[in-house]
Design an enzyme around this catalytic site. Structure first.
Site, PDB file in Angstrom:
ATOM      1  N   ARG A  15      18.157  83.803  32.034  1.00 41.02           N
ATOM      2  CA  ARG A  15      19.098  82.690  32.036  1.00 41.02           C
ATOM      3  C   ARG A  15      19.008  81.892  33.329  1.00 41.02           C
ATOM      4  NH1 ARG A  15      20.721  80.957  27.143  1.00 41.02           N
ATOM      5  NH2 ARG A  15      22.259  82.289  26.124  1.00 41.02           N
ATOM      6  N   GLY A  35      24.669  89.719  39.428  1.00 41.06           N
ATOM      7  CA  GLY A  35      24.204  90.032  40.775  1.00 41.06           C
ATOM      8  C   GLY A  35      22.975  89.241  41.177  1.00 41.06           C
ATOM      9  N   ASP A 158      13.490  90.988  35.734  1.00 42.90           N
ATOM     10  CA  ASP A 158      14.279  91.844  34.850  1.00 42.90           C
ATOM     11  C   ASP A 158      13.698  92.108  33.457  1.00 42.90           C
ATOM     12  OD1 ASP A 158      16.291  93.619  35.237  1.00 42.90           O
ATOM     13  OD2 ASP A 158      17.916  92.199  34.987  1.00 42.90           O
ATOM     14  N   LYS A 297      29.588 100.991  32.638  1.00 35.45           N
ATOM     15  CA  LYS A 297      30.418 100.876  33.849  1.00 35.45           C
ATOM     16  C   LYS A 297      31.437 102.006  33.975  1.00 35.45           C
ATOM     17  CE  LYS A 297      28.342  97.097  35.095  1.00 35.45           C
ATOM     18  NZ  LYS A 297      27.409  97.116  36.226  1.00 35.45           N
ATOM     19  N   ARG A 330      28.898  89.713  26.804  1.00 36.73           N
ATOM     20  CA  ARG A 330      28.214  90.111  25.563  1.00 36.73           C
ATOM     21  C   ARG A 330      29.180  90.414  24.418  1.00 36.73           C
ATOM     22  NH1 ARG A 330      24.157  94.239  28.809  1.00 36.73           N
ATOM     23  NH2 ARG A 330      23.208  92.658  30.113  1.00 36.73           N
ATOM     24  N   ALA A 397      30.089  97.043  45.250  1.00 33.85           N
ATOM     25  CA  ALA A 397      30.293  98.039  46.310  1.00 33.85           C
ATOM     26  C   ALA A 397      29.855  97.480  47.666  1.00 33.85           C
ATOM     27  CB  ALA A 397      29.521  99.316  45.980  1.00 33.85           C
ATOM     28  N   LYS A 398      28.701  96.797  47.686  1.00 37.30           N
ATOM     29  CA  LYS A 398      28.185  96.235  48.940  1.00 37.30           C
ATOM     30  C   LYS A 398      29.027  95.056  49.412  1.00 37.30           C
ATOM     31  CE  LYS A 398      23.365  97.705  48.579  1.00 37.30           C
ATOM     32  NZ  LYS A 398      21.954  97.290  48.697  1.00 37.30           N
ATOM     33  N   GLU A 399      29.465  94.226  48.466  1.00 38.04           N
ATOM     34  CA  GLU A 399      30.294  93.074  48.830  1.00 38.04           C
ATOM     35  C   GLU A 399      31.627  93.528  49.432  1.00 38.04           C
ATOM     36  OE1 GLU A 399      28.547  90.270  45.186  1.00 38.04           O
ATOM     37  OE2 GLU A 399      30.631  90.938  45.180  1.00 38.04           O
ATOM     38  N   ASP A 516     -21.641 109.510  46.851  1.00 39.05           N
ATOM     39  CA  ASP A 516     -20.537 109.925  47.719  1.00 39.05           C
ATOM     40  C   ASP A 516     -20.104 111.327  47.294  1.00 39.05           C
ATOM     41  OD1 ASP A 516     -18.377 109.658  49.593  1.00 39.05           O
ATOM     42  OD2 ASP A 516     -17.069 109.387  47.858  1.00 39.05           O
TER      43      ASP A 516
END
Length: 530
Positions: A15, A35, A158, A297, A330, A397-399, A516
């Site tokens: 998208r 994200g 993705d 989730k 969705r 979590a990071k934000e 070799d």
């Protein structure tokens, strides 16, 4: 030689990063959720602004974002008459709605999404879904092939576009192609559940890229094993030799726009909303979670953990509130509507069980949050309760850690990709309600000095590897692997060269064979004496 001004970065995702909204005859851009959009838009804005350009491994004179449109072509043409200024160009792809539905809601989200998130019982095996998946991937590939110029870098994102790298490679053998997977790559025991032709095409599709990126070491190892089991190709230090080419698989944990979130607390609009939240819940500890509507989730499990917390620690009743935000997603897929019903029933049951005339344990909201509201919630919260059952990374979590002031505790699922980088959080098994309940109590009673210590360590890590470092790291290594391919190229024999060599050998009267030893006549050994 292509100079940096004429170099272009062509970024490809399912998208576009924006939706076009028409109101009162006016066209406006609305940023999409997700994200990837948040992270890459932050990168484009930083690069366009006054930042340290030495952090950029690659310089591009132009950046183009290719993606399918979820708005009418007529509206797009109207927008093009007066486009809004952007730090990158938007290239919209219009796909037949029926075909897109089978591709996206079918194979992408009814087959790949549940399987790659370890929900095999949810997987739908439908041949027509895969046929449309191939067709839409080919549409993307054809569009990019028409667009690309010598010197361009193509970065595909993705699981919706697994087949595109190889489709481009077949037409443009020397193209520079990167691919990044934003969801988990599952263990081979799970991946092998796909029909054989599907998994072969997916692996070969990904191998069309020069560099394949994942969030964690675990996902890289799962991919390398899948490559070996499906194609027979092995790797040496994560570099796969195949079809006279090299493909490297590596980990790049996606970062956030640290400065943007860390500085949000100084904004007046954020401060005003934060004060309203705190005022609405005086003398109460605030727990929050923000998730898209998705069975991966673990929202119902989270509510069960919170309910057990209220059972086990009755002293916290009327002294804590859980703000639960669920972002619509969705809704056309039945599994998601079923999940929404379960969540709302559970919220109603929990509130009915514990509420008093002056207190409600769960404040539930089913809608999106804008940036101001999101940052205000991060600032106001005492605890972030982020417990997905599976997650490729999890940027919330990071934000939260980047945004929150010097106090606050993150409770994080050990099954989220972010858990590997955020060991100072309280890590929990999201399926264990008792463990979640204990973690909530631990978070609420944690001394402020300990909160500051943990946040400081995580914050420093997020600051050092933010979204700009993530992009620069990936694109820099993509450039490196292309250079390595050029150096290695002389080692490979083309079919014509092999034919000529055999013919010359057969005609020769005197022949000399030079063989070799190590790695040719015998396998490589850790100890040369062996």
């Amino acid at each position: 030689m292509v100079d940096s001004i004429s170099k272009r970065l062509i970024l490809v995702s399912n998208r576009l990063p924006f939706q076009l909204v028409e109101k009162d005859g006016e066209i406006a851009l609305k940023q999409s959720d997700g994200g990837l959009v948040t992270a890459l838009k932050g990168y484009f804005e930083q690069e366009a602004g006054d930042v340290d350009q030495s952090r950029n491994a690659e310089q591009f004179g132009e950046k183009i974002w290719v993606g399918s449109a979820d708005f009418p072509e007529k509206r797009w043409n109207k927008y093009l008459q007066k486009p809004a200024p952007q730090s990158f160009h938007i290239d919209a792809l219009f796909i037949n709605p029926k075909s897109y539905n089978k591709y996206y809601n079918g194979f992408c989200n009814a087959t790949l999404w549940p399987l790659f998130h370890y929900f095999p019982s949810y997987v739908v095996y439908d041949e027509t879904f895969f046929e449309e998946y191939e067709k839409v991937n080919q549409l993307f590939a054809n569009h990019i092939i028409d667009l690309v110029r010598p010197g361009d870098t193509i970065w595909i994102h993705d699981y919706q576009l697994f087949l595109v790298p190889q489709m481009i490679r077949e037409r443009i053998p020397d193209a520079t192609i990167g691919f990044f997977l934003h969801i988990p790559f599952p263990s081979f025991e799970v991946f092998r559940l796909l029909h054989r032709p599907w998994k072969e095409k997916i692996i070969r599709g990904i191998l069309g890229a020069d560099l394949v990126g994942f969030h964690t070491h675990e996902y890289v190892q799962h991919f390398l094993k899948a490559v070996r089991m499906v194609t027979g190709y092995d790797h040496h230090y994560r570099v796969i030799e195949h079809d006279n080419r090299l493909t490297k698989a590596e980990l790049y944990p996606l970062g956030v726009d640290y400065d943007k979130f860390n500085g949000s607390g100084k904004r007046e609009d954020v401060t005003a909303v934060k004060e309203t939240i705190v005022k609405n819940f005086p003398d109460k500890k605030i727990i929050f979670s923000v998730d898209r509507l998705d069975y991966t989730k673990g929202i119902t499990h989270r509510l069960s953990g919170y309910e057990q917390f209220l059972e086990n620690y009755p002293e916290w009743r009327e002294n804590v509130v859980f703000i639960l935000v669920v972002v619509p997603s969705r809704q056309i897929i039945s599994k998601y509507n079923e999940r929404l019903k379960l969540i709302e029933e559970q919220v109603g049951s929990l509130n009915g069980k514990f509420s008093t005339l002056s207190w409600q344990p769960v404040i539930y909201r089913y809608s999106s949050l804008d940036f101001t509201e999101l940052c205000a919630l991060y600032e106001a919260a005492n605890v972030g309760l982020i417990t997905p059952l599976r997650d490729g990374m999890n940027l919330v979590a990071k934000e939260y850690v980047a945004s929150s002031p010097d106090h606050g505790v993150l409770i994080l699922s050990e099954l989220a990709g972010a858990a590997i980088e955020m060991g100072e959080a309280i890590l929990v098994n999201p399926l264990d309600a008792s463990e979640t309940a204990e973690a909530i109590n631990q978070a609420l009673t944690m001394p402020v000095l300990e909160q500051k210590r943990r946040l400081s360590v995580m914050r420093k890590r997020l600051q050092e590897y933010d979204v700009l470092a993530w992009v620069s790291d990936f694109l820099g290594q993509l450039s490196d692997i292309k250079s390595q391919q050029q150096q290695e190229h002389s080692k490979y024999l083309s079919p014509d060269m092999r034919k000529n060599l055999v013919h010359a050998y057969q005609k020769a009267r005197h022949r000399s064979l030079l063989l070799d030893y190590d790695g040719t006549l015998v396998p490589f050994a850790r100890n040369p004496r062996e």
